[in-house]
Motif scaffolding. Sequence first.
Motif, PDB file in Angstrom:
ATOM      1  N   LEU A   1      15.729   1.576  -9.791  1.00  0.00           N
ATOM      2  CA  LEU A   1      14.778   1.566 -10.897  1.00  0.00           C
ATOM      3  C   LEU A   1      13.573   0.676 -10.607  1.00  0.00           C
ATOM      4  O   LEU A   1      12.438   1.026 -10.942  1.00  0.00           O
ATOM      5  CB  LEU A   1      15.466   1.113 -12.185  1.00  0.00           C
ATOM      6  N   GLU A   2      13.819  -0.474  -9.995  1.00  0.00           N
ATOM      7  CA  GLU A   2      12.717  -1.377  -9.632  1.00  0.00           C
ATOM      8  C   GLU A   2      11.769  -0.701  -8.648  1.00  0.00           C
ATOM      9  O   GLU A   2      10.549  -0.827  -8.769  1.00  0.00           O
ATOM     10  CB  GLU A   2      13.260  -2.684  -9.035  1.00  0.00           C
ATOM     11  N   ALA A   3      12.320   0.016  -7.683  1.00  0.00           N
ATOM     12  CA  ALA A   3      11.483   0.725  -6.717  1.00  0.00           C
ATOM     13  C   ALA A   3      10.629   1.780  -7.429  1.00  0.00           C
ATOM     14  O   ALA A   3       9.439   1.927  -7.128  1.00  0.00           O
ATOM     15  CB  ALA A   3      12.345   1.369  -5.635  1.00  0.00           C
ATOM     16  N   LEU A   4      11.209   2.484  -8.379  1.00  0.00           N
ATOM     17  CA  LEU A   4      10.445   3.479  -9.139  1.00  0.00           C
ATOM     18  C   LEU A   4       9.345   2.814  -9.964  1.00  0.00           C
ATOM     19  O   LEU A   4       8.223   3.310 -10.036  1.00  0.00           O
ATOM     20  CB  LEU A   4      11.372   4.265 -10.069  1.00  0.00           C
ATOM     21  N   ARG A   5       9.684   1.711 -10.574  1.00  0.00           N
ATOM     22  CA  ARG A   5       8.700   1.008 -11.405  1.00  0.00           C
ATOM     23  C   ARG A   5       7.507   0.535 -10.584  1.00  0.00           C
ATOM     24  O   ARG A   5       6.378   0.520 -11.055  1.00  0.00           O
ATOM     25  CB  ARG A   5       9.348  -0.185 -12.096  1.00  0.00           C
ATOM     26  N   ASN A   6       7.743   0.193  -9.329  1.00  0.00           N
ATOM     27  CA  ASN A   6       6.676  -0.337  -8.485  1.00  0.00           C
ATOM     28  C   ASN A   6       5.817   0.734  -7.821  1.00  0.00           C
ATOM     29  O   ASN A   6       4.805   0.414  -7.212  1.00  0.00           O
ATOM     30  CB  ASN A   6       7.274  -1.264  -7.428  1.00  0.00           C
ATOM     31  N   GLU A   7       6.219   1.985  -7.937  1.00  0.00           N
ATOM     32  CA  GLU A   7       5.413   3.061  -7.353  1.00  0.00           C
ATOM     33  C   GLU A   7       4.196   3.343  -8.222  1.00  0.00           C
ATOM     34  O   GLU A   7       4.243   3.234  -9.433  1.00  0.00           O
ATOM     35  CB  GLU A   7       6.235   4.355  -7.232  1.00  0.00           C
ATOM     36  N   ARG A   8       3.124   3.720  -7.565  1.00  0.00           N
ATOM     37  CA  ARG A   8       1.915   4.134  -8.283  1.00  0.00           C
ATOM     38  C   ARG A   8       1.963   5.659  -8.378  1.00  0.00           C
ATOM     39  O   ARG A   8       1.724   6.354  -7.401  1.00  0.00           O
ATOM     40  CB  ARG A   8       0.650   3.703  -7.533  1.00  0.00           C
ATOM     41  N   LEU A   9       2.297   6.161  -9.549  1.00  0.00           N
ATOM     42  CA  LEU A   9       2.476   7.595  -9.730  1.00  0.00           C
ATOM     43  C   LEU A   9       1.307   8.170 -10.510  1.00  0.00           C
ATOM     44  O   LEU A   9       0.746   7.526 -11.386  1.00  0.00           O
ATOM     45  CB  LEU A   9       3.805   7.873 -10.426  1.00  0.00           C
ATOM     46  N   TRP A  10       0.966   9.393 -10.189  1.00  0.00           N
ATOM     47  CA  TRP A  10      -0.221  10.048 -10.735  1.00  0.00           C
ATOM     48  C   TRP A  10      -0.120  10.330 -12.233  1.00  0.00           C
ATOM     49  O   TRP A  10      -1.065  10.131 -12.976  1.00  0.00           O
ATOM     50  CB  TRP A  10      -0.467  11.372 -10.014  1.00  0.00           C
TER      51      TRP A  10
ATOM     52  N   PHE B   1       6.044  11.162 -12.063  1.00  0.00           N
ATOM     53  CA  PHE B   1       7.067  10.171 -12.365  1.00  0.00           C
ATOM     54  C   PHE B   1       8.426  10.847 -12.551  1.00  0.00           C
ATOM     55  O   PHE B   1       9.437  10.409 -12.006  1.00  0.00           O
ATOM     56  CB  PHE B   1       6.691   9.371 -13.609  1.00  0.00           C
ATOM     57  N   ASN B   2       8.461  11.931 -13.329  1.00  0.00           N
ATOM     58  CA  ASN B   2       9.721  12.648 -13.549  1.00  0.00           C
ATOM     59  C   ASN B   2      10.303  13.156 -12.237  1.00  0.00           C
ATOM     60  O   ASN B   2      11.511  13.047 -12.004  1.00  0.00           O
ATOM     61  CB  ASN B   2       9.520  13.808 -14.522  1.00  0.00           C
ATOM     62  N   ARG B   3       9.464  13.724 -11.391  1.00  0.00           N
ATOM     63  CA  ARG B   3       9.950  14.234 -10.112  1.00  0.00           C
ATOM     64  C   ARG B   3      10.522  13.097  -9.269  1.00  0.00           C
ATOM     65  O   ARG B   3      11.581  13.226  -8.671  1.00  0.00           O
ATOM     66  CB  ARG B   3       8.853  14.967  -9.358  1.00  0.00           C
ATOM     67  N   ARG B   4       9.817  11.968  -9.208  1.00  0.00           N
ATOM     68  CA  ARG B   4      10.309  10.827  -8.426  1.00  0.00           C
ATOM     69  C   ARG B   4      11.635  10.313  -8.984  1.00  0.00           C
ATOM     70  O   ARG B   4      12.511   9.918  -8.220  1.00  0.00           O
ATOM     71  CB  ARG B   4       9.269   9.707  -8.399  1.00  0.00           C
ATOM     72  N   CYS B   5      11.789  10.323 -10.294  1.00  0.00           N
ATOM     73  CA  CYS B   5      13.065   9.902 -10.892  1.00  0.00           C
ATOM     74  C   CYS B   5      14.180  10.842 -10.467  1.00  0.00           C
ATOM     75  O   CYS B   5      15.267  10.386 -10.086  1.00  0.00           O
ATOM     76  CB  CYS B   5      12.954   9.848 -12.411  1.00  0.00           C
ATOM     77  N   ILE B   6      13.933  12.137 -10.512  1.00  0.00           N
ATOM     78  CA  ILE B   6      14.948  13.110 -10.093  1.00  0.00           C
ATOM     79  C   ILE B   6      15.266  12.919  -8.617  1.00  0.00           C
ATOM     80  O   ILE B   6      16.444  12.914  -8.232  1.00  0.00           O
ATOM     81  CB  ILE B   6      14.474  14.551 -10.391  1.00  0.00           C
ATOM     82  N   GLU B   7      14.255  12.738  -7.797  1.00  0.00           N
ATOM     83  CA  GLU B   7      14.481  12.522  -6.361  1.00  0.00           C
ATOM     84  C   GLU B   7      15.283  11.252  -6.106  1.00  0.00           C
ATOM     85  O   GLU B   7      16.196  11.237  -5.282  1.00  0.00           O
ATOM     86  CB  GLU B   7      13.139  12.448  -5.619  1.00  0.00           C
ATOM     87  N   ALA B   8      14.958  10.188  -6.842  1.00  0.00           N
ATOM     88  CA  ALA B   8      15.661   8.918  -6.654  1.00  0.00           C
ATOM     89  C   ALA B   8      17.122   9.024  -7.078  1.00  0.00           C
ATOM     90  O   ALA B   8      18.013   8.513  -6.387  1.00  0.00           O
ATOM     91  CB  ALA B   8      14.954   7.804  -7.442  1.00  0.00           C
ATOM     92  N   VAL B   9      17.383   9.690  -8.190  1.00  0.00           N
ATOM     93  CA  VAL B   9      18.766   9.864  -8.638  1.00  0.00           C
ATOM     94  C   VAL B   9      19.541  10.701  -7.640  1.00  0.00           C
ATOM     95  O   VAL B   9      20.674  10.357  -7.274  1.00  0.00           O
ATOM     96  CB  VAL B   9      18.811  10.489 -10.061  1.00  0.00           C
ATOM     97  N   CYS B  10      18.937  11.781  -7.163  1.00  0.00           N
ATOM     98  CA  CYS B  10      19.608  12.618  -6.159  1.00  0.00           C
ATOM     99  C   CYS B  10      19.906  11.810  -4.896  1.00  0.00           C
ATOM    100  O   CYS B  10      21.008  11.906  -4.343  1.00  0.00           O
ATOM    101  CB  CYS B  10      18.769  13.850  -5.825  1.00  0.00           C
ATOM    102  N   ALA B  11      18.952  11.032  -4.438  1.00  0.00           N
ATOM    103  CA  ALA B  11      19.167  10.213  -3.237  1.00  0.00           C
ATOM    104  C   ALA B  11      20.289   9.207  -3.477  1.00  0.00           C
ATOM    105  O   ALA B  11      21.174   9.039  -2.627  1.00  0.00           O
ATOM    106  CB  ALA B  11      17.865   9.499  -2.847  1.00  0.00           C
TER     107      ALA B  11
ATOM    108  N   ILE C   1      22.905  13.607  -3.214  1.00  0.00           N
ATOM    109  CA  ILE C   1      22.740  15.038  -3.481  1.00  0.00           C
ATOM    110  C   ILE C   1      21.511  15.507  -2.721  1.00  0.00           C
ATOM    111  O   ILE C   1      20.399  15.027  -2.955  1.00  0.00           O
ATOM    112  CB  ILE C   1      22.580  15.315  -4.986  1.00  0.00           C
ATOM    113  N   ASP C   2      21.727  16.451  -1.820  1.00  0.00           N
ATOM    114  CA  ASP C   2      20.633  16.979  -1.004  1.00  0.00           C
ATOM    115  C   ASP C   2      20.225  18.338  -1.567  1.00  0.00           C
ATOM    116  O   ASP C   2      20.957  19.317  -1.432  1.00  0.00           O
ATOM    117  CB  ASP C   2      21.083  17.120   0.458  1.00  0.00           C
ATOM    118  N   THR C   3      19.097  18.372  -2.231  1.00  0.00           N
ATOM    119  CA  THR C   3      18.605  19.622  -2.803  1.00  0.00           C
ATOM    120  C   THR C   3      17.094  19.637  -2.713  1.00  0.00           C
ATOM    121  O   THR C   3      16.462  18.576  -2.647  1.00  0.00           O
ATOM    122  CB  THR C   3      19.071  19.777  -4.268  1.00  0.00           C
ATOM    123  N   SER C   4      16.523  20.806  -2.677  1.00  0.00           N
ATOM    124  CA  SER C   4      15.061  20.893  -2.628  1.00  0.00           C
ATOM    125  C   SER C   4      14.530  21.080  -4.048  1.00  0.00           C
ATOM    126  O   SER C   4      15.168  21.713  -4.893  1.00  0.00           O
ATOM    127  CB  SER C   4      14.617  22.049  -1.739  1.00  0.00           C
TER     128      SER C   4
END
Length: 152
Positions: free
Chosen positions: A22-31, A36-46, A50-53
């Motif tokens: 969560l801290e890593a997500l908070r520190n990202e500069r998202l458009w 932001f939603n996509r990065r959250c989904i990617e972070a949870v999958c990682a 879970i490896d999915t496209s």
Amino acid sequence: WMRTIRWNYAKAPFFEKVMEMLEALRNERLWNVAHFNRRCIEAVCAYLGIDTSLVNLSDMGNISGYDKSDRMIGIVERCGGDRYLNLPGGRALYSPCDFACRGIELKFLEPYLPPYRQMRADRFHPALSILDVMMNCSPQEVREMIRNARFS
């Protein structure tokens, strides 16, 4: 919001690892919210292994359809899929026959979350959030819950 999460989950068994994500997500500069939603989904999958496209609808070009079913069928076809999974509320929107006529299987996810140990709870509170599940369960346990999802 980070203080609220910290206050509620500081003693949870997987707090440190999830907070690191969560801290890593908070520190990202998202458009924007979509990024932001996509990065959250990617972070949870990682985190869960879970490896999915993922595909952004905005990157798919124009997908026109006369109604919601046609549009969703078009999206599935554009992705090369042969199955569409939706929450139960979609039963009012989508007809299995419309999908089947185009060679696509329509399934509905039946939400089920087995009881798990929750911090600060005198009884189990189902479906609070993926964050609650991840704070209290190992990535392996969460993957098992996902594997045991029910469809109709």
